[in-house]
Design a protein around this motif. Structure first.
Motif, mmCIF file in Angstrom:
data_model
loop_
_atom_site.group_PDB
_atom_site.id
_atom_site.type_symbol
_atom_site.label_atom_id
_atom_site.label_comp_id
_atom_site.label_asym_id
_atom_site.label_seq_id
_atom_site.Cartn_x
_atom_site.Cartn_y
_atom_site.Cartn_z
ATOM 1 N N LYS A 45 -3.516 -4.919 12.295
ATOM 2 C CA LYS A 45 -4.021 -3.549 12.410
ATOM 3 C C LYS A 45 -5.550 -3.475 12.360
ATOM 4 N N GLU A 46 -6.165 -4.434 11.665
ATOM 5 C CA GLU A 46 -7.625 -4.460 11.533
ATOM 6 C C GLU A 46 -8.066 -5.916 11.630
ATOM 7 N N SER A 47 -8.316 -6.372 12.832
ATOM 8 C CA SER A 47 -8.514 -7.802 13.071
ATOM 9 C C SER A 47 -9.759 -8.382 12.402
ATOM 10 N N LYS A 48 -10.687 -7.534 11.949
ATOM 11 C CA LYS A 48 -11.867 -8.045 11.259
ATOM 12 C C LYS A 48 -11.558 -8.435 9.814
ATOM 13 N N LYS A 49 -10.380 -8.069 9.348
ATOM 14 C CA LYS A 49 -9.953 -8.406 7.993
ATOM 15 C C LYS A 49 -8.812 -9.420 8.051
ATOM 16 N N THR A 50 -8.707 -10.252 7.034
ATOM 17 C CA THR A 50 -7.524 -11.093 6.909
ATOM 18 C C THR A 50 -6.436 -10.271 6.235
ATOM 19 N N VAL A 51 -5.209 -10.748 6.308
ATOM 20 C CA VAL A 51 -4.114 -10.068 5.620
ATOM 21 C C VAL A 51 -4.395 -10.030 4.124
ATOM 22 N N GLY A 52 -4.860 -11.166 3.586
ATOM 23 C CA GLY A 52 -5.181 -11.221 2.167
ATOM 24 C C GLY A 52 -6.287 -10.256 1.791
ATOM 25 N N GLY A 53 -7.296 -10.161 2.655
ATOM 26 C CA GLY A 53 -8.403 -9.245 2.387
ATOM 27 C C GLY A 53 -7.959 -7.796 2.430
ATOM 28 N N TYR A 54 -7.121 -7.459 3.400
ATOM 29 C CA TYR A 54 -6.591 -6.094 3.493
ATOM 30 C C TYR A 54 -5.805 -5.731 2.236
ATOM 31 N N ALA A 55 -4.944 -6.639 1.790
ATOM 32 C CA ALA A 55 -4.147 -6.369 0.597
ATOM 33 C C ALA A 55 -5.033 -6.230 -0.637
ATOM 34 N N LYS A 56 -6.010 -7.103 -0.768
ATOM 35 C CA LYS A 56 -6.897 -7.074 -1.940
ATOM 36 C C LYS A 56 -7.676 -5.768 -2.005
ATOM 37 N N GLU A 57 -8.166 -5.299 -0.867
ATOM 38 C CA GLU A 57 -8.891 -4.020 -0.824
ATOM 39 C C GLU A 57 -8.017 -2.874 -1.310
ATOM 40 N N ALA A 58 -6.732 -2.967 -1.052
ATOM 41 C CA ALA A 58 -5.790 -1.914 -1.454
ATOM 42 C C ALA A 58 -5.291 -2.109 -2.891
ATOM 43 N N GLY A 59 -5.767 -3.159 -3.550
ATOM 44 C CA GLY A 59 -5.335 -3.421 -4.916
ATOM 45 C C GLY A 59 -3.936 -3.988 -4.997
ATOM 46 N N VAL A 60 -3.538 -4.707 -3.944
ATOM 47 C CA VAL A 60 -2.174 -5.244 -3.858
ATOM 48 C C VAL A 60 -2.225 -6.761 -3.710
ATOM 49 N N GLU A 61 -1.277 -7.430 -4.343
ATOM 50 C CA GLU A 61 -1.137 -8.874 -4.179
ATOM 51 C C GLU A 61 0.165 -9.167 -3.442
ATOM 52 N N ILE A 62 0.084 -9.942 -2.381
ATOM 53 C CA ILE A 62 1.280 -10.369 -1.657
ATOM 54 C C ILE A 62 1.769 -11.649 -2.320
ATOM 55 N N THR A 63 3.001 -11.626 -2.824
ATOM 56 C CA THR A 63 3.493 -12.752 -3.626
ATOM 57 C C THR A 63 4.575 -13.580 -2.941
ATOM 58 N N GLY A 64 5.111 -13.113 -1.838
ATOM 59 C CA GLY A 64 6.138 -13.890 -1.142
ATOM 60 C C GLY A 64 6.551 -13.219 0.153
ATOM 61 N N PHE A 65 7.146 -13.996 1.047
ATOM 62 C CA PHE A 65 7.652 -13.416 2.294
ATOM 63 C C PHE A 65 8.633 -14.384 2.939
#
Length: 277
Positions: free
Chosen positions: A248-268
């Motif tokens: 959705k925002e190619s200038k950000k990584t998935v990890g960076g997008y989640a971190k900005e939102a205060g979220v941690e991705i822990t599994g998938f």
């Protein structure tokens, strides 16, 4: 006893068998629907072993989320005609429900589990016989976390979902961000969550390939370390979920997008029908 077009239709709907097989069954059973169903079942069971070598590259992906647990199952068949049939979709749901009930984490344990007095494998063998195609459960995944969300994607509007992803996340906006990341994973096919999950053997092989390629290209020796490191990082950016450019925002990584939102991705987990990952 003669049979009609309505009899053929009724037999197809009740068994999922093809038109020619239904005609043959009705001919052999003198138009008796019950006998025709039995004929198809016997004929189908005789063909189970013969179909074992076939490729089941169609099918669907189903998902179930309950609180902090997500289950993803890939059920396969041979043709899209069967994949979109009500009987196959119902079978896949039954298999998913069983995976959830027994907490299955892989296909082998699910297939060996007891379902109404039969193993799931036996249930699939019966479906194999009735539908006349190889039916198999290829993969099962179970993801746990504070919040788990799922996303299923149809590659064609007239087929059931063929791509599915479940994502575990933590944080106040975990549901929203997790949904975005699940949609991203479905589209971008990451293979691991973080680079820590990439084996040393894979990294070593990527370094070797990067060096060989650079030498084939005639790159200067003094530049080799930087070139190799850059190409290995490129591998991580392509395969590691948290390091991929966010769809959705190619200038950000998935990890960076989640971190900005205060979220941690822990599994998938992510499945695409017929694919290796």
């Amino acid at each position: 006893m003669a049979y009609t077009a309505a009899d053929i239709k009724a037999l197809r709907e009740s068994t999922g068998a093809g038109m020619l097989d239904c005609k043959k069954a009705l001919e052999e059973s003198d138009g008796d629907l019950a006998a025709a169903q039995e004929f198809l079942r016997v004929k189908g069971l005789k063909g189970v072993t013969k179909r074992e070598g076939r490729t089941a590259s169609n099918g669907l992906v189903v998902a179930h989320v309950d609180g902090g647990v997500g289950t993803l199952v890939e059920v396969n068949c041979e043709t899209d005609f069967v994949a979109k049939s009500d009987r196959f979709v119902e079978l896949a749901q039954k298999v998913l429900d069983q995976a959830v009930a027994v907490g299955a984490t892989d296909a082998a344990s699910l297939l060996a589990s007891d379902l109404d007095g039969q193993t799931v494998q036996q249930v699939l063998d019966e479906a194999n016989a009735n539908l006349g195609e190889k039916i198999e459960v290829r993969r099962v995944a179970r993801v746990e976390g504070e919040t788990v969300v799922s996303y299923l994607h149809r590659t064609s509007p007239d087929l059931p979902p063929q791509i599915g992803a479940v994502v575990a996340a933590s944080g106040e906006r975990a549901s929203e961000v997790g949904r975005d990341v699940a949609m991203h994973a479905a589209a971008m096919s990451p293979t691991v969550l973080s680079r820590d999950e990439v084996s040393e053997e894979v990294v070593a092989n990527e370094r070797r390939l990067a060096e060989e390629t650079a030498r084939e290209e005639g790159r200067p020796e003094q530049a080799m370390p930087k070139i190799i490191e850059g190409r290995v990082n490129g591998y991580f950016k392509e395969n590691v979920l948290l390091e991929q450019a966010f769809a959705k925002e190619s200038k950000k990584t998935v990890g960076g997008y989640a971190k900005e939102a205060g979220v941690e991705i822990t599994g998938f987990a992510r499945f695409r029908v017929g694919a290796g990952a």
